[in-house]
Design a protein around this motif. Structure first.
Motif, short mmCIF file in Angstrom:
data_model
loop_
_atom_site.label_atom_id
_atom_site.label_comp_id
_atom_site.label_asym_id
_atom_site.label_seq_id
_atom_site.Cartn_x
_atom_site.Cartn_y
_atom_site.Cartn_z
N HIS A 200 1.04 -1.23 -0.17
CA HIS A 200 0.03 0.09 -0.03
C HIS A 200 0.90 1.34 -0.18
N MET A 203 0.91 8.78 -0.48
CA MET A 203 2.01 9.50 -1.26
C MET A 203 1.27 10.98 -0.92
N VAL A 210 -1.65 13.01 -1.70
CA VAL A 210 -2.13 13.05 -3.03
C VAL A 210 -2.60 11.50 -3.52
N TYR A 211 -2.30 10.81 -2.79
CA TYR A 211 -2.87 9.04 -2.90
C TYR A 211 -2.87 8.33 -1.82
N ASN A 212 -3.90 7.59 -1.72
CA ASN A 212 -3.79 6.66 -0.50
C ASN A 212 -4.61 5.43 -0.89
N GLY A 213 -3.99 4.30 -0.95
CA GLY A 213 -4.54 3.12 -1.53
C GLY A 213 -3.38 1.87 -1.77
N ASP A 217 -3.84 -0.93 -7.30
CA ASP A 217 -4.43 0.13 -7.61
C ASP A 217 -3.94 1.43 -8.21
N LEU A 218 -2.84 1.65 -7.62
CA LEU A 218 -2.12 2.75 -8.07
C LEU A 218 -1.73 2.54 -9.32
N GLN A 221 -4.28 2.30 -12.12
CA GLN A 221 -5.49 3.36 -12.22
C GLN A 221 -5.62 3.85 -13.82
N ARG A 296 2.15 12.71 -10.64
CA ARG A 296 1.37 13.34 -9.67
C ARG A 296 2.16 14.44 -9.01
#
Length: 299
Positions: A200, A203, A210-213, A217-218, A221, A296
């Motif tokens: 996981h 970011m 700017v991202y959590n997951g 998935d990242l 995307q 990003r």
């Protein structure tokens, strides 16, 4: 659903006119390896320092194991936030005895033997700390963090300054720890290592999330494809008419396109075929973490 070991809610830290961390919120679930990812100055170390009680948040809150910010939570967490700090003229065994005393461990001899073997330092355990390479020092620091068999391991830039061999050794050690079910929170700016180690990602950019997951998935995307057709100009015209498709590169031998999340390669093949274009090449392409990260950071 996995048990949540850490909840972070609107966490912020401000130094006079500098907002080091700005309203960060995320959850950490048991048994996963989380990468806190961002360039230098993005707020990674500040965030970890707040979570470990070293710094006080300006705003927001966090809770370990559903117990809020109680001191007893730290007994369940192993931590390496700074450069390894041991007595230079003591050997590994004696340095870990000091650590065990600080942690109020009773009869730690067997556990010290166990963690030194775990980090592959048992044969060098009688050598003084000052004779160790940086990689060995980092592994001894991980041994110290593991001494009380914590549920969570927090590491800040564990491969920083290491040579390629040291990086590989640390990577394998972290992967081994994670494979045994411990939850790991790893702050780093080394993208390749984060991609290889973490399940996981959280970011950060200039203190903002700017991202959590999940890592998977990242990376998936946005789907990219390399494609080509005999009638190149007509293919370009058709692709330009499709709102779900973005042309990334236009090379003599192929095109690179990016598809919206709800469009598959099969969908793209069908759409262009309906326009009288038959693809001679269609290959899926997964972006690297480095590519996604740089995109990003520019947003």
């Amino acid at each position: 659903m996995s048990e949540i070991v850490l909840q972070v809610d609107n966490l912020s830290k401000k130094y006079k006119k500098v907002d080091a961390v700005k309203g960060v919120s995320f959850d950490i679930k048991k048994g996963n390896v989380y990468g806190l990812l961002g360039p230098n100055g993005s707020g990674k170390t500040t965030t970890l320092a707040m979570l470990m009680g070293i710094l006080h948040p300006t705003q927001g809150s966090f809770s370990w194991f559903g117990n809020g910010q109680e001191d007893r939570n730290r007994l369940r967490i192993g931590c390496l936030l700074e450069t390894p700090n041991f007595y230079p003229y003591l050997n590994a065994y004696d340095n870990l005895r000091v650590t065990a005393t600080i942690k109020n461990m009773q009869n730690p001899k067997a556990r010290i033997e166990e963690v030194l073997e775990y980090v592959d330092l048992k044969e060098r355990g009688k050598r003084t700390f000052r004779t160790y390479s940086l990689g060995m020092k980092q592994r001894l620091a991980v041994a110290a963090a593991l001494l009380s068999d914590p549920e969570v391991l927090v590491l800040d830039e564990p491969t920083n300054g290491l040579d390629p061999e040291g990086i590989a050794e640390m990577r394998e050690l972290i992967l081994k720890i994670g494979s045994e079910g411990k939850t790991i929170i790893l702050a780093s700016h080394i993208l390749d290592e984060v991609q290889k180690i973490c399940s996981h990602v959280v970011m950060l950019k200039q203190g903002e999330m700017v991202y959590n997951g999940s890592m998977s998935d990242l990376l998936l995307q946005r789907k990219s494809y390399r494609l080509m057709a005999d009638d190149r100009e007509k293919l370009l015209s058709v692709l330009g008419s499709l709102q779900q498709v973005k042309i990334l590169t236009n090379e003599p031998d192929s095109l690179m396109v990016e598809l919206d999340e709800n469009l598959t390669g099969a969908d793209l093949n069908r759409l262009v075929a309906e326009k009288g274009i038959y693809l001679s090449e269609l290959h899926a392409y997964q972006k690297s973490l480095e590519t996604i990260f740089l995109e990003r950071m520019k947003l």
